[in-house]
Design a protein around this motif. Structure first.
Motif, PDB file in Angstrom:
ATOM      1  N   ARG A   1      -0.734   0.650 104.409  1.00 32.30           N
ATOM      2  CA  ARG A   1      -1.777  -0.261 103.924  1.00 32.30           C
ATOM      3  C   ARG A   1      -1.915  -1.494 104.823  1.00 32.30           C
ATOM      4  O   ARG A   1      -3.026  -1.946 105.131  1.00 32.30           O
ATOM      5  N   LEU A   2      -0.795  -2.032 105.268  1.00 38.06           N
ATOM      6  CA  LEU A   2      -0.811  -3.200 106.141  1.00 38.06           C
ATOM      7  C   LEU A   2      -1.465  -2.864 107.477  1.00 38.06           C
ATOM      8  O   LEU A   2      -2.315  -3.605 107.974  1.00 38.06           O
ATOM      9  N   TYR A   3      -1.099  -1.735 108.060  1.00 35.65           N
ATOM     10  CA  TYR A   3      -1.699  -1.308 109.324  1.00 35.65           C
ATOM     11  C   TYR A   3      -3.211  -1.120 109.162  1.00 35.65           C
ATOM     12  O   TYR A   3      -3.993  -1.593 109.987  1.00 35.65           O
ATOM     13  N   ALA A   4      -3.618  -0.447 108.097  1.00 34.60           N
ATOM     14  CA  ALA A   4      -5.040  -0.200 107.860  1.00 34.60           C
ATOM     15  C   ALA A   4      -5.820  -1.511 107.765  1.00 34.60           C
ATOM     16  O   ALA A   4      -6.924  -1.629 108.306  1.00 34.60           O
ATOM     17  N   ALA A   5      -5.254  -2.495 107.098  1.00 34.49           N
ATOM     18  CA  ALA A   5      -5.917  -3.798 106.989  1.00 34.49           C
ATOM     19  C   ALA A   5      -5.985  -4.489 108.348  1.00 34.49           C
ATOM     20  O   ALA A   5      -6.995  -5.113 108.691  1.00 34.49           O
ATOM     21  N   TRP A   6      -4.923  -4.378 109.138  1.00 31.00           N
ATOM     22  CA  TRP A   6      -4.859  -5.045 110.449  1.00 31.00           C
ATOM     23  C   TRP A   6      -5.962  -4.545 111.384  1.00 31.00           C
ATOM     24  O   TRP A   6      -6.509  -5.322 112.156  1.00 31.00           O
TER      25      TRP A   6
ATOM     26  N   ASP B   1     -13.256  -4.947 108.211  1.00 32.61           N
ATOM     27  CA  ASP B   1     -13.521  -5.534 106.898  1.00 32.61           C
ATOM     28  C   ASP B   1     -12.501  -6.589 106.490  1.00 32.61           C
ATOM     29  O   ASP B   1     -12.713  -7.302 105.510  1.00 32.61           O
ATOM     30  N   THR B   2     -11.387  -6.680 107.204  1.00 33.63           N
ATOM     31  CA  THR B   2     -10.351  -7.657 106.877  1.00 33.63           C
ATOM     32  C   THR B   2     -10.669  -8.952 107.612  1.00 33.63           C
ATOM     33  O   THR B   2     -10.468  -9.054 108.817  1.00 33.63           O
ATOM     34  N   VAL B   3     -11.185  -9.910 106.891  1.00 34.57           N
ATOM     35  CA  VAL B   3     -11.587 -11.181 107.492  1.00 34.57           C
ATOM     36  C   VAL B   3     -10.871 -12.312 106.770  1.00 34.57           C
ATOM     37  O   VAL B   3     -11.043 -12.488 105.564  1.00 34.57           O
ATOM     38  N   LEU B   4     -10.058 -13.051 107.498  1.00 31.00           N
ATOM     39  CA  LEU B   4      -9.328 -14.181 106.937  1.00 31.00           C
ATOM     40  C   LEU B   4      -9.834 -15.469 107.564  1.00 31.00           C
ATOM     41  O   LEU B   4      -9.990 -15.553 108.781  1.00 31.00           O
ATOM     42  N   PRO B   5     -10.114 -16.500 106.744  1.00 29.78           N
ATOM     43  CA  PRO B   5     -10.591 -17.766 107.285  1.00 29.78           C
ATOM     44  C   PRO B   5      -9.602 -18.310 108.328  1.00 29.78           C
ATOM     45  O   PRO B   5      -8.409 -18.100 108.185  1.00 29.78           O
TER      46      PRO B   5
ATOM     47  N   ARG C   1     -16.212 -13.054 110.627  1.00 26.03           N
ATOM     48  CA  ARG C   1     -16.390 -11.605 110.732  1.00 26.03           C
ATOM     49  C   ARG C   1     -15.486 -11.071 111.831  1.00 26.03           C
ATOM     50  O   ARG C   1     -15.006 -11.812 112.677  1.00 26.03           O
ATOM     51  N   MET C   2     -15.286  -9.754 111.774  1.00 22.01           N
ATOM     52  CA  MET C   2     -14.419  -9.056 112.741  1.00 22.01           C
ATOM     53  C   MET C   2     -15.162  -7.826 113.259  1.00 22.01           C
ATOM     54  O   MET C   2     -16.009  -7.275 112.583  1.00 22.01           O
TER      55      MET C   2
ATOM     56  N   TYR D   1     -10.998  -5.759 120.158  1.00 16.37           N
ATOM     57  CA  TYR D   1     -10.623  -6.580 119.019  1.00 16.37           C
ATOM     58  C   TYR D   1     -11.437  -7.861 119.160  1.00 16.37           C
ATOM     59  O   TYR D   1     -11.283  -8.577 120.155  1.00 16.37           O
ATOM     60  N   ARG D   2     -12.323  -8.111 118.214  1.00 17.94           N
ATOM     61  CA  ARG D   2     -13.144  -9.326 118.276  1.00 17.94           C
ATOM     62  C   ARG D   2     -13.112 -10.036 116.930  1.00 17.94           C
ATOM     63  O   ARG D   2     -13.296  -9.412 115.896  1.00 17.94           O
ATOM     64  N   LEU D   3     -12.883 -11.318 116.991  1.00 18.10           N
ATOM     65  CA  LEU D   3     -12.855 -12.173 115.810  1.00 18.10           C
ATOM     66  C   LEU D   3     -13.895 -13.267 116.040  1.00 18.10           C
ATOM     67  O   LEU D   3     -13.918 -13.864 117.117  1.00 18.10           O
ATOM     68  N   PHE D   4     -14.754 -13.495 115.068  1.00 14.90           N
ATOM     69  CA  PHE D   4     -15.828 -14.483 115.206  1.00 14.90           C
ATOM     70  C   PHE D   4     -15.654 -15.600 114.185  1.00 14.90           C
ATOM     71  O   PHE D   4     -15.299 -15.346 113.032  1.00 14.90           O
ATOM     72  N   VAL D   5     -15.925 -16.820 114.617  1.00 16.47           N
ATOM     73  CA  VAL D   5     -15.944 -17.987 113.739  1.00 16.47           C
ATOM     74  C   VAL D   5     -17.332 -18.597 113.887  1.00 16.47           C
ATOM     75  O   VAL D   5     -17.682 -19.112 114.953  1.00 16.47           O
TER      76      VAL D   5
END
Length: 99
Positions: A14-19, A23-27, A31-32, A42-46
């Motif tokens: 479950r942890l790997y799938a979230a990583w 859809d796993t977006v943490l403030p 978005r990811m 691997y892209r993370l947007f603010v």
């Protein structure tokens, strides 16, 4: 080099799938965009009223539910290498994950 270890009460699968999920977006991320395969990104947007900033990198190693190695660069700045190992926590935390 920074080396950290966490014991998390979440099964490794479950942890790997979230990583690796877009859809796993943490403030503060808003978005990811993740394609977890060798050569994938691997892209993370603010996103703020002033514009969009973020990080990006390329996956070098993808061993599902075991290990990820990827680059990490903030807005084209210097690149870091991220290595994440997912292991069963064993007796230390039954059913959990050592990250």
């Amino acid at each position: 080099m920074i080396d950290k270890t966490w014991l998390l009460p979440v099964p490794r699968r479950r942890l790997y799938a979230a990583w690796v999920s877009s859809d796993t977006v943490l403030p503060p991320a808003t978005r990811m965009d993740v394609r977890a395969e060798v050569g994938g990104h691997y892209r993370l947007f603010v996103e703020t009223p002033d514009g969009v900033t973020g990080t990006d990198g390329v996956f070098e190693i993808v061993e599902p539910e075991q290990r990820l190695v990827y680059g990490w660069a903030w807005d084209g700045g210097p690149s870091s290498r991220i290595e994440v190992d997912f292991e069963d926590a064993g007796a230390a935390l039954p059913g959990g994950t050592r990250l």
